[in-house]
Design a protein around this motif. Structure first.
Motif, PDB file in Angstrom:
ATOM      1  N   ALA A   9     -24.950  74.676  20.680  1.00 21.51           N
ATOM      2  CA  ALA A   9     -26.177  74.299  21.400  1.00 21.51           C
ATOM      3  C   ALA A   9     -26.305  75.010  22.747  1.00 21.51           C
ATOM      4  CB  ALA A   9     -26.228  72.784  21.581  1.00 21.51           C
ATOM      5  N   ASP A  10     -25.215  75.083  23.495  1.00 22.62           N
ATOM      6  CA  ASP A  10     -25.300  75.698  24.826  1.00 22.62           C
ATOM      7  C   ASP A  10     -25.669  77.176  24.718  1.00 22.62           C
ATOM      8  OD1 ASP A  10     -24.776  73.347  26.025  1.00 22.62           O
ATOM      9  OD2 ASP A  10     -22.678  73.788  26.522  1.00 22.62           O
ATOM     10  N   GLU A  11     -24.982  77.854  23.792  1.00 26.56           N
ATOM     11  CA  GLU A  11     -25.232  79.289  23.632  1.00 26.56           C
ATOM     12  C   GLU A  11     -26.670  79.538  23.173  1.00 26.56           C
ATOM     13  OE1 GLU A  11     -23.260  83.094  21.379  1.00 26.56           O
ATOM     14  OE2 GLU A  11     -22.205  81.175  21.271  1.00 26.56           O
ATOM     15  N   LEU A  12     -27.113  78.716  22.234  1.00 24.77           N
ATOM     16  CA  LEU A  12     -28.467  78.872  21.704  1.00 24.77           C
ATOM     17  C   LEU A  12     -29.504  78.610  22.802  1.00 24.77           C
ATOM     18  CD1 LEU A  12     -30.240  79.448  19.291  1.00 24.77           C
ATOM     19  CD2 LEU A  12     -29.855  77.127  18.465  1.00 24.77           C
ATOM     20  N   ALA A  13     -29.270  77.582  23.612  1.00 27.78           N
ATOM     21  CA  ALA A  13     -30.209  77.276  24.704  1.00 27.78           C
ATOM     22  C   ALA A  13     -30.276  78.445  25.689  1.00 27.78           C
ATOM     23  CB  ALA A  13     -29.782  75.992  25.421  1.00 27.78           C
ATOM     24  N   GLN A  44     -36.051  72.760  23.239  1.00 28.73           N
ATOM     25  CA  GLN A  44     -35.876  73.807  22.226  1.00 28.73           C
ATOM     26  C   GLN A  44     -34.751  73.418  21.265  1.00 28.73           C
ATOM     27  OE1 GLN A  44     -37.878  76.616  22.197  1.00 28.73           O
ATOM     28  NE2 GLN A  44     -38.338  77.256  24.263  1.00 28.73           N
ATOM     29  N   VAL A  45     -33.526  73.276  21.812  1.00 26.48           N
ATOM     30  CA  VAL A  45     -32.379  73.040  20.921  1.00 26.48           C
ATOM     31  C   VAL A  45     -32.222  71.550  20.584  1.00 26.48           C
ATOM     32  CG1 VAL A  45     -29.904  73.372  20.617  1.00 26.48           C
ATOM     33  CG2 VAL A  45     -31.248  75.080  21.861  1.00 26.48           C
ATOM     34  N   GLY A  46     -32.317  70.694  21.599  1.00 27.88           N
ATOM     35  CA  GLY A  46     -32.158  69.259  21.348  1.00 27.88           C
ATOM     36  C   GLY A  46     -33.205  68.754  20.365  1.00 27.88           C
ATOM     37  N   ALA A  47     -34.424  69.210  20.549  1.00 29.36           N
ATOM     38  CA  ALA A  47     -35.503  68.769  19.648  1.00 29.36           C
ATOM     39  C   ALA A  47     -35.262  69.281  18.228  1.00 29.36           C
ATOM     40  CB  ALA A  47     -36.847  69.263  20.175  1.00 29.36           C
ATOM     41  N   ALA A  48     -34.757  70.513  18.121  1.00 28.22           N
ATOM     42  CA  ALA A  48     -34.467  71.071  16.790  1.00 28.22           C
ATOM     43  C   ALA A  48     -33.378  70.244  16.107  1.00 28.22           C
ATOM     44  CB  ALA A  48     -34.035  72.529  16.914  1.00 28.22           C
ATOM     45  N   ALA A  49     -32.351  69.886  16.858  1.00 27.36           N
ATOM     46  CA  ALA A  49     -31.253  69.088  16.293  1.00 27.36           C
ATOM     47  C   ALA A  49     -31.765  67.711  15.868  1.00 27.36           C
ATOM     48  CB  ALA A  49     -30.130  68.961  17.321  1.00 27.36           C
ATOM     49  N   MET A  50     -32.642  67.145  16.698  1.00 25.66           N
ATOM     50  CA  MET A  50     -33.199  65.820  16.385  1.00 25.66           C
ATOM     51  C   MET A  50     -33.947  65.861  15.048  1.00 25.66           C
ATOM     52  SD  MET A  50     -36.060  63.840  18.652  1.00 25.66           S
ATOM     53  CE  MET A  50     -37.329  64.999  18.166  1.00 25.66           C
ATOM     54  N   VAL A  51     -34.728  66.913  14.849  1.00 21.95           N
ATOM     55  CA  VAL A  51     -35.505  67.040  13.604  1.00 21.95           C
ATOM     56  C   VAL A  51     -34.566  67.194  12.405  1.00 21.95           C
ATOM     57  CG1 VAL A  51     -37.050  68.607  12.343  1.00 21.95           C
ATOM     58  CG2 VAL A  51     -37.578  67.961  14.693  1.00 21.95           C
ATOM     59  N   LEU A  52     -33.558  68.036  12.555  1.00 25.02           N
ATOM     60  CA  LEU A  52     -32.634  68.247  11.437  1.00 25.02           C
ATOM     61  C   LEU A  52     -31.843  66.970  11.145  1.00 25.02           C
ATOM     62  CD1 LEU A  52     -31.419  70.092   9.307  1.00 25.02           C
ATOM     63  CD2 LEU A  52     -29.863  71.008  11.047  1.00 25.02           C
ATOM     64  N   ASP A  53     -31.470  66.270  12.196  1.00 21.53           N
ATOM     65  CA  ASP A  53     -30.749  65.010  12.034  1.00 21.53           C
ATOM     66  C   ASP A  53     -31.616  64.006  11.256  1.00 21.53           C
ATOM     67  OD1 ASP A  53     -28.717  63.102  12.465  1.00 21.53           O
ATOM     68  OD2 ASP A  53     -29.765  62.319  14.218  1.00 21.53           O
TER      69      ASP A  53
END
Ligand code: NAD
Length: 406
Positions: free
Chosen positions: A86-90, A108-117
């Motif tokens: 996540a850090d690298e991607l952000a 960007q990343v947190g929201a993407a993870a939330m959707v996949l979760d």
């Protein structure tokens, strides 16, 4: 500073494959202009290869027919990799897009993870089959994936929007071809690496960064069952028409011009700081940005003063710094576009209360956070999406008037 990789292959059929041409997309930092990396540009032949791979993966399995729990396991592996990286991607997205790193982490990343979760859990619990009473007896209703999906991605929130298309496709047992935008192929290929590592059957997920023409080729390819597009209204109309001619399923998420209504009993000390991040989110490059502030005529000056003060206090600067509020726009052409809207606002009679120019001492594609007062809802700056840190305060008479304007 994140270590940014360049790529010389496309991700098709579960493999890194040679592109059909030597064309590349070069990504330059919106802050410094330096070359960050490059990615092959997919052309028509590459789109055909991606569609063939996704078609084969859907028609011949095992992805659509495997137990949903196994699909969820594969999705969970990808989710774990998104968290681990996540850090690298952000940092990569901030380098590529210029959005403040804080926004990259959550938007960007947190929201993407939330959707996949969310979709991973849904895949585990969803009732893909059920028996319902029918006219002539019980009927088995089975919900199946739509087939081969094409996801066309804009540059502003690249990984989140890829995930909005990828996660439901995976959940339903569909296969997908993702086409990142020419401006943000690096984050697209980073996600491709994670998909590869997560281990999906070949052809389930394919990444082909491309421009408009190859994008249209993908949208119209005979092997595609569903198109999901996020981007400008102009491109959406074109894609919607192409899908309509083919009676092809199509989802369009287009531009916006959202309004926030401040009522006359509002505590402005609370409301203004709460509202401002929605207006300037992602340096104003967000379809959901609340860029029209509707203020009661009785408190109009007060609202303008509070927003002026808050916008003038925003920290404009290096988006990699945690306390930066506003970074550069994605590209010179985007800055030109925003500046032309500012000029248009002034020529139509609106009044700039703060900003309006370029900040001193910053070389990238920066525009000062800009507030317009004396805006009528019929003005261009109130009607068209500016896609920059520019807000307009519009007066209303009563709640009904506010709703009408909104
Ligand atoms: P854009 O429409 O120029 O491009 C979006 C994507 O579509 C890119 O990948 C582009 O290469 C591709 N494309 C363009 N024309 C195409 C065509 N004819 N056939 C196939 N592909 C085509 O938009 P942009 O400038 O990248 O993004 C900004 C726009 O996206 C803004 O208007 C913004 O509001 C909108 N947006 C909407 C949402 C939403 O959820 N509603 C989210 C983010 C962005």
């Amino acid at each position: 500073m994140v270590d940014i990789a360049s790529y010389d292959k496309l991700y098709i059929g579960g493999q890194w494959v040679e592109p059909s041409s030597s064309n590349t997309f070069e990504v330059h930092s919106p802050v410094t202009g330096e070359l960050l990396g490059s990615v092959p540009e997919a052309l028509e032949a590459d789109m055909d290869a991606a569609v063939a791979a996704a078609r084969d993966a859907f028609d011949n399995g095992p992805w659509p027919t495997m137990p949903a729990a196994e699909r969820a396991d594969a999705m969970q592996r990808l989710l774990d990799l998104v968290y681990a990286n996540a850090d690298e991607l952000a940092q990569l997205i901030t380098a590529e897009v210029g959005c403040p790193i804080l926004f990259s982490h959550f938007g960007q990343v947190g929201a993407a993870a939330m959707v996949l979760d969310y979709f991973t859990n849904l895949t585990r619990t969803y009732e893909f089959e059920s028996v319902r009473p029918g006219m002539l007896g019980p009927v088995l209703v089975r919900k199946e994936g739509v087939g081969v999906c094409a996801g066309i991605i804009p540059w502003n929130v690249p990984v989140f929007i890829m995930m909005l298309k990828l996660a439901p496709a995976l959940a339903s047992g569909s296969t997908i071809i993702l086409k990142p935008a020419p401006e943000t192929p690096l984050s697209g290929m980073f996600l491709a690496k994670l998909v590869d590592e997560a281990g999906f059957p070949p052809g389930v997920v394919n990444f082909v960064p491309a421009g408009r023409e190859a994008g249209e080729h993908l949208v119209t390819a005979p092997g595609v069952d569903k198109v999901s597009f996020t981007g400008s209204t102009a491109a959406g109309k074109k894609i919607g028409a192409l899908c309509g001619e083919r009676l092809r399923r199509c989802t369009l998420e287009l531009g916006g011009k959202s309004a926030a209504i401040i009522l006359d009993d509002a505590n402005l000390d609370e409301v203004v700081p709460a509202l401002l991040p929605y207006g300037i989110m992602n340096n104003g490059q967000a379809c959901v940005a609340q860029t029209r502030i509707l203020a009661p005529r009785s408190r109009y000056d007060e609202v303008v003063d509070k927003f002026t003060e808050a916008m003038a206090a925003l920290k404009v600067g290096d988006p990699a710094e945690m306390d930066t509020d506003i970074g550069p726009l994605i590209a010179e052409r985007q800055r030109d576009r925003v500046e032309s809207y500012i000029a248009k606002g002034i020529s139509e009679g609106a009044r700039v209360t703060t900003g309006g120019g370029r900040p001193d001492g910053l070389a990238g594609w920066y525009v000062e956070p800009t507030l317009f007062a004396d805006v009528d809802n019929s003005m261009t700056i109130a009607q068209e999406e500016i896609f920059g840190p520019v807000l307009a305060v519009i007066p209303f008479d009563d709640e009904a008037d506010a709703v009408k304007i909104a």
